[in-house]
Motif scaffolding. Structure first.
Motif, short mmCIF file in Angstrom:
data_model
loop_
_atom_site.label_atom_id
_atom_site.label_comp_id
_atom_site.label_asym_id
_atom_site.label_seq_id
_atom_site.Cartn_x
_atom_site.Cartn_y
_atom_site.Cartn_z
N SER A 1 75.64 69.65 63.19
CA SER A 1 74.70 70.60 63.79
C SER A 1 73.43 70.69 62.94
N LYS A 2 73.61 70.66 61.63
CA LYS A 2 72.45 70.71 60.73
C LYS A 2 71.58 69.47 60.90
N GLU A 3 72.23 68.29 61.01
CA GLU A 3 71.47 67.06 61.20
C GLU A 3 70.68 67.09 62.50
N ALA B 1 69.70 69.73 64.05
CA ALA B 1 68.65 70.74 63.90
C ALA B 1 67.43 70.15 63.20
N GLU B 2 67.67 69.28 62.25
CA GLU B 2 66.57 68.67 61.51
C GLU B 2 65.77 67.72 62.39
N ASP C 1 65.22 71.41 67.41
CA ASP C 1 65.27 72.87 67.34
C ASP C 1 66.40 73.31 66.41
N ASP C 2 66.05 74.09 65.37
CA ASP C 2 67.07 74.53 64.42
C ASP C 2 67.62 75.93 64.75
N LYS C 3 67.22 76.46 65.90
CA LYS C 3 67.58 77.84 66.25
C LYS C 3 69.09 78.04 66.31
N TYR D 1 71.57 76.29 65.05
CA TYR D 1 72.22 76.14 63.74
C TYR D 1 72.02 77.39 62.90
N GLU D 2 70.82 77.92 62.90
CA GLU D 2 70.54 79.11 62.11
C GLU D 2 71.35 80.31 62.60
N GLN E 1 72.97 70.77 71.77
CA GLN E 1 71.90 70.00 71.14
C GLN E 1 71.90 68.54 71.62
#
Length: 382
Positions: free
Chosen positions: A281-283, A285-286, A289-291, A293-294, A328
């Motif tokens: 999920s972090k990858e 997001a990078e 949209d990182d919404k 994941y945050e 995502q």
């Protein structure tokens, strides 16, 4: 022992299996002795299927032959596509459409007359089912969007090919690898409700199509397969509320609402599959949209530490991060459980094959609690 009632068969040992093992206290999952972390990060879904069905990882030549055989079986009969189109037009639920598709596959099975005890034939049938499910699911979703199905891509692996058939575009490396990992993580997980259902059906020596159809049916229940969709719907609600995620969660928990994606029947610590999907999920997001994941990581930290859920053995399960990962990847949320089934079909097939090697009809007992001395009265006197 027969007098001891165990609701839901909780704690009852009913079978032995060499496919997967779960250590709920340590947060450890293994397939055939291999840690889920090593398999998710180093193997493909095709390798994991081979491992579950054959008991060992394939050599390079074996993997090439196995993958080619899967690829050759991806096509589905026009009648199945027509059924998917009609079901899409009728606004049928995706899991119900999948149940229908798997059942229909058997009508075009080239080895329909094979002896039920011929496990090699059963494995080939299971391979066909596993190869065709992504094609049927992608076609159903395309029809729902008013578009024609996309033919399978012969050069793509099972995971990348599904994303390709869903969108009509070849996925990027991160998307393809992430989805492949997700399929590996969901391929097997002990004797859960859908796996046990498949085994019960298999124990009657019914064909593998019946067993997998039963597995799909069991997985469709909201207590088993739908939590990742519930997680995403909660994330949507948080995003649309214009509240800080922590304020929303505080308000929801004060109201007695349960946050989906937390807690598991087996794990008392964070699900190892959730850890891997959190990384993916972090990858993702990078890349965009990182919404999501945050929001998910913020909620996890708050509930685990501030609310003390971790101390009570309630931690994120695989669904808590798979929902946002699938979103995502551009997958509609009501397709999440069918994707679960697409992956778990490999486990269902593996367990049926294993159980039928030393088959015994599964026939538990129930305790009768009704009356015993009723006097029959003819219908004209009642």
């Amino acid at each position: 022992m027969a007098d001891d009632l165990k609701k839901g068969l909780e704690g009852v040992l009913v079978a032995e299996s060499g496919l997967s093992s779960i250590d709920g206290d340590a947060g450890r999952l293994i397939y055939r002795g291999y840690s889920i972390e090593d398999l998710a990060r180093g193997a493909s879904y095709e390798e994991v299927l081979y491992l579950l069905w054959h008991g060992e990882l394939p050599t390079a030549d074996e993997l090439e032959e196995f993958s080619a055989a899967l690829s050759e079986e991806r096509g589905v009969h026009d009648d199945v596509l027509d059924a998917m189109e009609r079901l899409a037009a009728a606004d049928e639920r995706p899991m119900a459409a999948l149940r229908t598709a798997v059942s229909m596959f058997s009508a075009y099975e080239p080895e329909s007359d094979a002896d039920p005890e011929d496990l090699e034939a059963t494995m080939r049938k299971g391979r066909r089912i596993t190869a065709k499910i992504p094609t049927a699911l992608a076609a159903f979703e395309r029809y729902r969007q008013g578009e024609e199905p996309v033919d399978p891509h012969p050069e793509l692996g099972l995971a990348a090919n599904f994303l390709y058939m869903l969108t009509g575009e070849e996925p990027g490396d991160v998307h393809a690898e992430t989805f492949d990992q997700a399929l590996i993580l969901h391929a097997d997980h002990g004797l859960n409700a859908s796996t046990f259902t498949s085994m019960v059906i298999g124990s009657t020596m019914a064909d593998i199509y019946s067993a997998v159809t039963g597995g799909v049916s069991a997985l469709s229940g909201p207590l088993h397969g739908g939590a990742n969709q519930d997680v995403m719907e909660v994330l949507f609600e948080i995003d649309e509320s214009n509240l800080d995620p922590l304020d929303w969660v505080e308000q929801a928990t004060d109201e007695g609402r349960r946050i989906p994606g937390f807690g598991h029947r087996v794990y008392n610590v964070k699900d190892p599959r959730a850890k891997i999907l959190q990384e993916r999920s972090k990858e993702l997001a990078e890349e965009g949209d990182d919404k999501w994941y945050e929001i998910t990581t913020t909620i996890e930290q708050y509930l685990s530490e501030e609310k003390g859920l971790a101390e009570r053995g309630i931690a994120p399960n695989v669904d808590f991060y798979s929902g946002s990962v699938y979103y995502q990847l551009g997958i509609p949320i009501d397709m999440y459980t069918p994707i679960f089934a697409m992956s778990r079909a490999g486990g269902w097939v593996g367990h049926v094959l294993e159980y039928q090697e030393d088959n015994r009809l599964i026939r538990p007992l129930s305790r009768y609690t009704g009356p015993t001395d009723q006097e029959f009265v003819p219908v004209d006197e009642r």
